[in-house]
Design an enzyme around this catalytic site. Structure first.
Site, PDB file in Angstrom:
ATOM      1  N   PRO A 190       0.815  -1.219   0.000  1.00  0.00           N
ATOM      2  CA  PRO A 190       0.000   0.000   0.000  1.00  0.00           C
ATOM      3  C   PRO A 190       0.852   1.274   0.000  1.00  0.00           C
ATOM      4  O   PRO A 190       0.509   2.251  -0.669  1.00  0.00           O
ATOM      5  CB  PRO A 190      -0.828  -0.124   1.285  1.00  0.00           C
ATOM      6  CG  PRO A 190      -0.897  -1.601   1.549  1.00  0.00           C
ATOM      7  CD  PRO A 190       0.381  -2.178   1.041  1.00  0.00           C
ATOM      8  N   THR A 238      -2.135  -9.039  -9.142  1.00  0.00           N
ATOM      9  CA  THR A 238      -2.866  -9.752 -10.196  1.00  0.00           C
ATOM     10  C   THR A 238      -2.920 -11.248  -9.863  1.00  0.00           C
ATOM     11  O   THR A 238      -1.919 -11.828  -9.431  1.00  0.00           O
ATOM     12  CB  THR A 238      -2.154  -9.539 -11.550  1.00  0.00           C
ATOM     13  OG1 THR A 238      -2.076  -8.133 -11.796  1.00  0.00           O
ATOM     14  CG2 THR A 238      -2.894 -10.219 -12.689  1.00  0.00           C
ATOM     15  N   GLU A 274       4.283  -2.670 -13.735  1.00  0.00           N
ATOM     16  CA  GLU A 274       5.601  -3.053 -14.285  1.00  0.00           C
ATOM     17  C   GLU A 274       6.478  -1.821 -14.493  1.00  0.00           C
ATOM     18  O   GLU A 274       7.198  -1.716 -15.477  1.00  0.00           O
ATOM     19  CB  GLU A 274       5.463  -3.798 -15.618  1.00  0.00           C
ATOM     20  CG  GLU A 274       4.512  -4.958 -15.599  1.00  0.00           C
ATOM     21  CD  GLU A 274       4.962  -6.080 -14.698  1.00  0.00           C
ATOM     22  OE1 GLU A 274       6.108  -6.052 -14.224  1.00  0.00           O
ATOM     23  OE2 GLU A 274       4.144  -6.967 -14.436  1.00  0.00           O
TER      24      GLU A 274
HETATM   25  C1  LIG Z   1      -4.299  -3.542 -12.313  1.00  0.00           C
HETATM   26  C2  LIG Z   1      -2.978  -3.601 -11.615  1.00  0.00           C
HETATM   27  C3  LIG Z   1      -2.336  -4.816 -11.428  1.00  0.00           C
HETATM   28  C4  LIG Z   1      -1.126  -4.877 -10.718  1.00  0.00           C
HETATM   29  N1  LIG Z   1      -0.519  -6.113 -10.509  1.00  0.00           N
HETATM   30  C5  LIG Z   1       0.570  -6.184  -9.697  1.00  0.00           C
HETATM   31  C6  LIG Z   1       1.135  -7.463  -9.330  1.00  0.00           C
HETATM   32  O1  LIG Z   1       0.693  -8.517  -9.802  1.00  0.00           O
HETATM   33  N2  LIG Z   1       2.177  -7.485  -8.454  1.00  0.00           N
HETATM   34  C7  LIG Z   1       2.692  -6.348  -7.912  1.00  0.00           C
HETATM   35  O2  LIG Z   1       3.624  -6.450  -7.110  1.00  0.00           O
HETATM   36  N3  LIG Z   1       2.197  -5.112  -8.244  1.00  0.00           N
HETATM   37  C8  LIG Z   1       1.146  -5.017  -9.119  1.00  0.00           C
HETATM   38  N4  LIG Z   1       0.618  -3.776  -9.452  1.00  0.00           N
HETATM   39  C9  LIG Z   1       1.146  -2.584  -8.813  1.00  0.00           C
HETATM   40  C10 LIG Z   1       1.982  -1.709  -9.731  1.00  0.00           C
HETATM   41  O3  LIG Z   1       3.192  -2.319 -10.044  1.00  0.00           O
HETATM   42  C11 LIG Z   1       2.172  -0.348  -9.018  1.00  0.00           C
HETATM   43  O4  LIG Z   1       0.913   0.299  -9.049  1.00  0.00           O
HETATM   44  C12 LIG Z   1       3.231   0.520  -9.646  1.00  0.00           C
HETATM   45  O5  LIG Z   1       4.512   0.018  -9.389  1.00  0.00           O
HETATM   46  C13 LIG Z   1       3.166   1.983  -9.151  1.00  0.00           C
HETATM   47  O6  LIG Z   1       3.091   2.029  -7.771  1.00  0.00           O
HETATM   48  P1  LIG Z   1       1.975   2.937  -7.049  1.00  0.00           P
HETATM   49  O7  LIG Z   1       0.661   2.614  -7.662  1.00  0.00           O
HETATM   50  O8  LIG Z   1       2.133   2.731  -5.584  1.00  0.00           O
HETATM   51  O9  LIG Z   1       2.314   4.415  -7.446  1.00  0.00           O
HETATM   52  P2  LIG Z   1       3.409   5.373  -6.778  1.00  0.00           P
HETATM   53  O10 LIG Z   1       4.723   4.682  -6.711  1.00  0.00           O
HETATM   54  O11 LIG Z   1       2.849   5.924  -5.516  1.00  0.00           O
HETATM   55  O12 LIG Z   1       3.506   6.520  -7.853  1.00  0.00           O
HETATM   56  C14 LIG Z   1       2.497   7.531  -8.030  1.00  0.00           C
HETATM   57  C15 LIG Z   1       2.979   8.484  -9.117  1.00  0.00           C
HETATM   58  O13 LIG Z   1       4.188   9.130  -8.687  1.00  0.00           O
HETATM   59  C16 LIG Z   1       5.194   8.940  -9.652  1.00  0.00           C
HETATM   60  N5  LIG Z   1       6.512   8.871  -9.013  1.00  0.00           N
HETATM   61  C17 LIG Z   1       6.893   8.077  -7.991  1.00  0.00           C
HETATM   62  N6  LIG Z   1       8.183   8.289  -7.696  1.00  0.00           N
HETATM   63  C18 LIG Z   1       8.639   9.222  -8.571  1.00  0.00           C
HETATM   64  C19 LIG Z   1       9.894   9.832  -8.825  1.00  0.00           C
HETATM   65  N7  LIG Z   1      10.990   9.514  -8.136  1.00  0.00           N
HETATM   66  N8  LIG Z   1       9.972  10.754  -9.816  1.00  0.00           N
HETATM   67  C20 LIG Z   1       8.892  11.054 -10.568  1.00  0.00           C
HETATM   68  N9  LIG Z   1       7.680  10.497 -10.397  1.00  0.00           N
HETATM   69  C21 LIG Z   1       7.559   9.584  -9.416  1.00  0.00           C
HETATM   70  C22 LIG Z   1       4.821   7.622 -10.354  1.00  0.00           C
HETATM   71  O14 LIG Z   1       5.447   7.500 -11.613  1.00  0.00           O
HETATM   72  C23 LIG Z   1       3.317   7.776 -10.418  1.00  0.00           C
HETATM   73  O15 LIG Z   1       2.983   8.591 -11.516  1.00  0.00           O
HETATM   74  C24 LIG Z   1      -0.558  -3.689 -10.221  1.00  0.00           C
HETATM   75  C25 LIG Z   1      -1.195  -2.454 -10.451  1.00  0.00           C
HETATM   76  C26 LIG Z   1      -2.380  -2.407 -11.144  1.00  0.00           C
HETATM   77  C27 LIG Z   1      -3.051  -1.077 -11.379  1.00  0.00           C
END
Ligand SMILES: Cc1cc2nc3c(=O)[nH]c(=O)nc-3n(C[C@H](O)[C@H](O)[C@H](O)COP(=O)(O)OP(=O)(O)OC[C@H]3O[C@@H](n4cnc5c(N)ncnc54)[C@H](O)[C@@H]3O)c2cc1C
Length: 397
Positions: free
Chosen positions: A147, A177, A376
């Protein structure tokens, strides 16, 4: 005497650059098998699944995907197909042409869960899990995101402590997923010895995987939370060769590679829908495809679609040759997902009001790709990877 030049092959709107020349007969056979399967088993129902926000029959679908060799497709041994990476890419493209949710099922199974065990597991772990996963009898998931830790998984809170020879795993994973339908979860956790990966049977006490509802993207895909409450694992549940964050990142590289191809599948479907619509929909007394503004859209869509497929081929060949670098995968993922979304949105405009209807595939693909842009590695993460490679300067923190 000059030889008479042979006539040029006809222009094919579905392959304007003649990229099929790049394929072997075996490549074409793999592509045809997956395309046929998706046409029979996904296309007739996927809009309904999407509307309901479900992937009913996922276990049966997984077994069928196993039967056509699509699970862990480019892995060798243990019941895996041992296909080339280009062939795996073609399969991803055909699956995502149907729906990104189906491609996600296959990517997570093969490139994340199975790959982690295949690359970092013990011989015993491989024998125990891989043949059944390749056959689709056991579905796998991959728990890295939490989270509070997405793009920066190094800060993960999920931890595993030793208790005698056992491991005790506690924490939460988010957006996983296949989570609720998985028989096995590859879970990444911090330990006294750094980040390690664990192979977790999902029927153990303390393991729960509630499904995440109310998604407006990837609706025909199971997405879950993983709750690990003092899950007790034997000593041999740890992946022996996975030490540090590099191990899960390596798995992500495999899945991203599939996305480079897959995104172009979604784009192809939207392009074809727009082309078909433009030829038949009439306004002001003629087909809208006869207006220059529509033709400009179609021409630009065709450019980006086919450049993206060409890029995927190039990266696939490097992957098969063992020369593909992670920065090059970032290049492909960033470009192809971004362009695929753009193609889908443009297709949406060509279809006018019909573009927002589930009667057509366009909006479904466009909203799916919003997830693909984020998982990814977000687009921004891949820009930072490329920015660092180009400048030598790390801008991540
Ligand atoms: C439908 C779905 C399926 C998924 N399946 C899996 C799975 O099977 N296993 C798994 O482990 N994960 C899974 N994920 C998670 C996914 O990998 C993460 O959502 C992703 O890595 C981004 O993390 P976050 O959503 O916490 O966003 P955050 O990391 O909180 O980022 C929010 C925004 O801030 C930006 N940001 C963050 N840091 C920086 C920086 N240093 N500089 C500039 N911008 C930045 C990001 O690019 C993004 O635009 C899934 C997500 C979805 C939506």
């Amino acid at each position: 005497m000059t030889a008479t030049p042979s006539p040029l092959p006809p222009f094919d709107p579905s392959d304007p650059l003649g990229l099929d020349d790049l394929l072997t007969d075996e490549d074409r056979a793999v592509r045809a098998t997956v395309r046929r399967w998706a046409a029979d088993r996904v296309l007739p129902d996927v809009a309904d699944w999407y509307e309901r926000g479900e992937l009913p029959g996922i276990r049966e679908l997984a077994r069928e995907l196993g039967a056509i060799g699509a699970l862990g497709m480019s892995l060798t041994g243990y019941g895996c197909a041992g296909a080339s990476h280009v062939q795996y890419g073609l399969a991803c493209l055909e699956l995502e042409a149907a729906d990104s949710g189906i491609r996600s099922l296959v990517s997570v199974q093969g490139s994340l869960a199975m790959y982690a065990i295949w690359r970092f597991g013990s011989e015993e772990q491989k024998r125990q899990w891989l043949p059944r996963m390749a056959a689709g009898e056991v579905i796998g998931c991959f728990g890295l995101t939490e989270p509070d830790h997405g793009s920066d998984p190094a800060g993960m809170r999920t931890h595993a402590r030793r208790d005698g020879s056992d491991w005790v795993l506690t924490g939460r994973k988010m957006w996983i997923t296949n989570g609720s339908v998985a028989g096995v979860a590859v879970v990444w956790a911090r330990t006294d010895d750094g980040i390690r990966g664990f192979v977790v049977p999902t029927d153990l006490p303390g393991f729960a995987a509630p499904e995440i509802k109310h998604k407006w993207s990837l609706r025909a895909s199971v997405t879950s939370e993983l709750v690990l409450d003092e899950v007790r694992l034997p000593a041999d549940a740890v992946l022996p060769d996975a030490r540090g964050l590099g191990a899960p990142l390596r798995c992500l590289g495999e899945a991203r590679y599939g996305i480079v191809w897959g995104a172009m599948g979604a784009a192809r479907t939207c392009f074809e829908a727009a082309l078909d619509y433009a030829r038949t929909r009439e306004q002001f007394g003629r087909p809208i495809g006869g207006f220059q503004l529509t033709q400009a859209k179609l021409a630009d869509m065709a450019l980006e679609l086919n450049k993206g497929v060409l890029l995927a081929h190039h990266l696939g060949r490097r992957r098969d040759a063992g020369t593909l670098r992670p920065e090059q995968i970032s290049f492909g993922k960033l470009n192809n997902v971004r362009e695929a979304i753009d193609i889908c949105r443009t297709a949406r405009t060509v279809l006018g009001a019909n573009g927002i209807s589930l009667e057509y595939p366009v909006m479904r693909h466009a909203t799916n790709l919003e997830s693909v842009l984020t998982y990814e590695g977000t687009a921004e993460m891949h820009q930072l990877v490329l920015g660092k490679a180009l400048t030598g300067l790390d801008a991540f923190r």
